[in-house]
Design an enzyme around this catalytic site. Structure first.
Site, PDB file in Angstrom:
ATOM      1  N   CYS A  67       0.790  -1.234   0.000  1.00 57.35           N
ATOM      2  CA  CYS A  67       0.000   0.000   0.000  1.00 57.35           C
ATOM      3  C   CYS A  67       0.823   1.286   0.000  1.00 57.35           C
ATOM      4  O   CYS A  67       0.827   2.018  -0.981  1.00 57.35           O
ATOM      5  CB  CYS A  67      -0.944  -0.012   1.195  1.00 57.35           C
TER       6      CYS A  67
HETATM    7  N1  LIG Z   1      -2.682  -6.188   1.668  1.00 59.67           N
HETATM    8  C1  LIG Z   1      -3.127  -5.125   2.290  1.00 59.67           C
HETATM    9  O1  LIG Z   1      -2.750  -4.848   3.420  1.00 59.67           O
HETATM   10  C2  LIG Z   1      -4.148  -4.201   1.650  1.00 59.67           C
HETATM   11  C3  LIG Z   1      -4.842  -3.299   2.456  1.00 59.67           C
HETATM   12  C4  LIG Z   1      -5.792  -2.470   1.897  1.00 59.67           C
HETATM   13  C5  LIG Z   1      -6.017  -2.526   0.525  1.00 59.67           C
HETATM   14  N2  LIG Z   1      -5.314  -3.390  -0.264  1.00 59.67           N
HETATM   15  C6  LIG Z   1      -5.621  -3.420  -1.695  1.00 59.67           C
HETATM   16  O2  LIG Z   1      -6.421  -4.546  -1.968  1.00 59.67           O
HETATM   17  C7  LIG Z   1      -6.116  -5.066  -3.259  1.00 59.67           C
HETATM   18  C8  LIG Z   1      -5.760  -6.534  -3.160  1.00 59.67           C
HETATM   19  O3  LIG Z   1      -4.569  -6.656  -2.398  1.00 59.67           O
HETATM   20  P1  LIG Z   1      -4.131  -7.994  -1.685  1.00 59.67           P
HETATM   21  O4  LIG Z   1      -3.019  -7.636  -0.770  1.00 59.67           O
HETATM   22  O5  LIG Z   1      -5.334  -8.715  -1.138  1.00 59.67           O
HETATM   23  O6  LIG Z   1      -3.567  -8.828  -2.947  1.00 59.67           O
HETATM   24  P2  LIG Z   1      -3.168 -10.391  -2.978  1.00 59.67           P
HETATM   25  O7  LIG Z   1      -2.105 -10.501  -4.014  1.00 59.67           O
HETATM   26  O8  LIG Z   1      -2.922 -10.905  -1.605  1.00 59.67           O
HETATM   27  O9  LIG Z   1      -4.496 -11.117  -3.514  1.00 59.67           O
HETATM   28  C9  LIG Z   1      -5.030 -10.886  -4.770  1.00 59.67           C
HETATM   29  C10 LIG Z   1      -5.591 -12.200  -5.309  1.00 59.67           C
HETATM   30  O10 LIG Z   1      -6.259 -11.906  -6.526  1.00 59.67           O
HETATM   31  C11 LIG Z   1      -6.060 -12.984  -7.424  1.00 59.67           C
HETATM   32  N3  LIG Z   1      -6.342 -12.506  -8.779  1.00 59.67           N
HETATM   33  C12 LIG Z   1      -5.574 -11.761  -9.590  1.00 59.67           C
HETATM   34  N4  LIG Z   1      -6.221 -11.492 -10.739  1.00 59.67           N
HETATM   35  C13 LIG Z   1      -7.426 -12.098 -10.662  1.00 59.67           C
HETATM   36  C14 LIG Z   1      -8.545 -12.187 -11.533  1.00 59.67           C
HETATM   37  N5  LIG Z   1      -8.544 -11.564 -12.716  1.00 59.67           N
HETATM   38  N6  LIG Z   1      -9.613 -12.892 -11.142  1.00 59.67           N
HETATM   39  C15 LIG Z   1      -9.623 -13.510  -9.940  1.00 59.67           C
HETATM   40  N7  LIG Z   1      -8.600 -13.463  -9.065  1.00 59.67           N
HETATM   41  C16 LIG Z   1      -7.516 -12.753  -9.421  1.00 59.67           C
HETATM   42  C17 LIG Z   1      -4.627 -13.405  -7.159  1.00 59.67           C
HETATM   43  O11 LIG Z   1      -4.378 -14.723  -7.599  1.00 59.67           O
HETATM   44  C18 LIG Z   1      -4.546 -13.262  -5.632  1.00 59.67           C
HETATM   45  O12 LIG Z   1      -4.863 -14.463  -4.966  1.00 59.67           O
HETATM   46  C19 LIG Z   1      -5.017  -4.177  -3.812  1.00 59.67           C
HETATM   47  O13 LIG Z   1      -5.581  -3.177  -4.609  1.00 59.67           O
HETATM   48  C20 LIG Z   1      -4.413  -3.564  -2.579  1.00 59.67           C
HETATM   49  O14 LIG Z   1      -3.805  -2.315  -2.846  1.00 59.67           O
HETATM   50  C21 LIG Z   1      -4.393  -4.253   0.276  1.00 59.67           C
END
Ligand SMILES: NC(=O)c1ccc[n+]([C@@H]2O[C@H](COP(=O)([O-])OP(=O)(O)OC[C@H]3O[C@@H](n4cnc5c(N)ncnc54)[C@H](O)[C@@H]3O)[C@@H](O)[C@H]2O)c1
Length: 432
Positions: free
Chosen positions: A276
């Site tokens: 982030c």
């Molecule tokens: N990790 C954090 O602390 C956090 C906090 C707030 C917001 N976010 C935001 O949330 C979003 C997700 O982050 P995350 O950390 O959960 O990511 P992550 O990489 O842990 O998980 C994302 C998942 O999406 C899957 N994926 C990718 N493309 C796909 C598709 N087309 N269809 C279905 N599945 C698909 C991936 O295989 C993966 O398992 C980002 O935009 C991030 O900036 C993350």
């Protein structure tokens, strides 16, 4: 006036008969799935990773914030299941999208995951569905990128289907705040979209915070993370300033924090990491560049935070120098490589820069991290060494990068030289 579909979805929320689809079952998607299931909904998760889907269907969690003991009963009760079959997106009543939003090599937003997920949703969009984007992104994504793709179905937003942005605020490893008790902002394309999203999320989230548009909701998330980036940048600069003046920055910060108003405590460190803080502000900077405006705070904070690994590597070289040792040929043990304490996430961790910079100076680097037994990142392939009196004493210098709670700091004190980027040794010894 409420449409039939709005009424239907609100009733399904009330009776918990709605099926909640979650696209992307990672750090954000899986905790949301667990909260939705806990609220009584049936959750159908979608992921392109067969490994993730298989793990979840076996009741095994790959996300630290959702322990397997918590996930398994939901899976066994049929409340959570997962699939790679994106054609099944017709089934859920609500589809929350939580796919990655990284930056490209040129540090521009990479929204390809959002585009791919939107296309999957669009292919099977039906009347009576709510689509909510949760991924962090630039203002305008929901309206300019998603809405046209979904409207190709011939369905009308706010009447036949509903579209909103609701930023995820999860803070992995935070023992106090989780998906449920962190208020959730939501902004729909139309007021009905906001109402439907509020109604469907409300059973799982303690407090919903509606705003007037998706753009406002998109900006809320970017303001929050830019606020953190800028304040961390400020306090990191203060650390460098104090160092040059021979003043203890921690004494200054703690004394400043005694002011009961108008000051919020941020702490300096090795730089910023995670999915982030180092990335999100660049989404806003990019958007504003397209409007011919330069977001100066974002760029300056980014620069200062990115320089911190170099600053700390200079401290390691100084510590080695004090022991009449050159960096070249020295052995340096890095304690903690996760981007913050007590989590198993190494994405964008400043430890990676510190390791690279030390290796570039010819040091032999090893690391210990109880949460990261091994990692492969951008050509770096490393395995955690055990923390023993031997490994500590074998190092010419130990550099503490992540202040995990379970690291044996008493043992680290036995090192020949030690550089503490987190001020954890002083905290453990009772001094500030
Ligand atoms: N990790 C954090 O602390 C956090 C906090 C707030 C917001 N976010 C935001 O949330 C979003 C997700 O982050 P995350 O950390 O959960 O990511 P992550 O990489 O842990 O998980 C994302 C998942 O999406 C899957 N994926 C990718 N493309 C796909 C598709 N087309 N269809 C279905 N599945 C698909 C991936 O295989 C993966 O398992 C980002 O935009 C991030 O900036 C993350």
């Amino acid at each position: 006036m409420a449409t039939n579909y709005e009424q239907q979805l609100c009733e399904k929320a009330e009776r918990r008969t709605a099926v909640i689809g979650i696209v992307g079952l990672g750090y954000v998607g899986l905790p949301l799935a667990a909260e939705m299931a806990k609220a009584g909904y049936t959750v159908l998760g979608f992921d392109v990773s067969q490994r993730v889907v298989d793990l979840i269907n076996a009741g095994t969690s790959h996300v630290q914030d959702v322990p397997t003991e918590r996930l398994k009963p939901f899976v066994q009760a049929g409340k959570i299941s997962a699939t790679t079959d994106l054609a099944r997106m017709r089934e859920p009543d609500c589809i929350a999208i939580a796919v990655p939003t990284p930056l490209s090599k040129t540090r521009d937003p990479d929204v390809s995951y959002i585009v791919a997920a939107t296309e999957s949703v669009a292919r099977s969009l039906r009347a009576g569905q709510l689509i909510v984007l949760e991924s962090t992104t630039y203002p305008g994504t929901t309206r300019e990128l998603m809405l046209p793709a979904l409207e190709k179905s011939g369905l009308t937003v706010g009447k036949d289907f509903f579209l909103a942005f609701s930023p995820e605020r999860v803070d992995p490893g935070n023992p106090r705040y989780n998906t449920r008790n962190t208020p959730k902002v939501v902004g729909g394309i139309t007021p009905a979209c906001t109402r439907v999203a509020e109604a469907l999320y409300a059973p799982a989230i303690e407090r919903m915070v509606p705003v007037s548009s998706p753009e406002a909701a998109e900006l809320v998330k970017l303001l929050e993370n830019t606020f953190r980036s800028v304040n961390i940048g400020l306090v990191n600069e203060m650390a460098v300033v104090c160092d040059k003046l021979g003043v203890d920055v921690w004494e200054v910060i703690d004394a400043a924090a005694s002011k009961p108003f108008g000051f919020m405590k941020f702490t300096p460190g090795p730089g910023v990491g995670g999915h982030c803080i180092p990335l999100d502000p660049h989404y806003l900077a990019w958007k504003m560049r397209t409007l011919n405006y330069r977001t100066r705070f974002i760029e300056l904070a980014g620069e200062i935070n990115a320089e911190m690994p170099e600053y700390w590597v200079t401290k390691v070289v100084d510590a080695l120098n004090d022991a009449s040792k050159a960096a070249r040929g020295s052995s340096v043990l890095v304690a903690g490589v996760a981007y913050k304490k007590d989590i198993d996430d190494i994405r964008e961790s400043p430890a990676l820069d510190i390791i690279r910079l030390l290796e570039r100076r010819g040091a032999h680097v090893t690391y210990h991290d109880p949460f990261i037994p091994e990692f492969t990142e951008d050509g770096l392939v490393m395995r955690s060494v055990p923390l023993t009196p031997e490994t500590v004493r074998a190092a010419d210098c130990v550099v503490i990068v992540t202040d995990h709670t379970t690291i044996d700091y008493a043992l680290l004190r036995q090192a020949k030289a030690i550089v503490d980027t987190r001020h954890v040794l002083a905290r453990k010894s009772g001094a500030r």
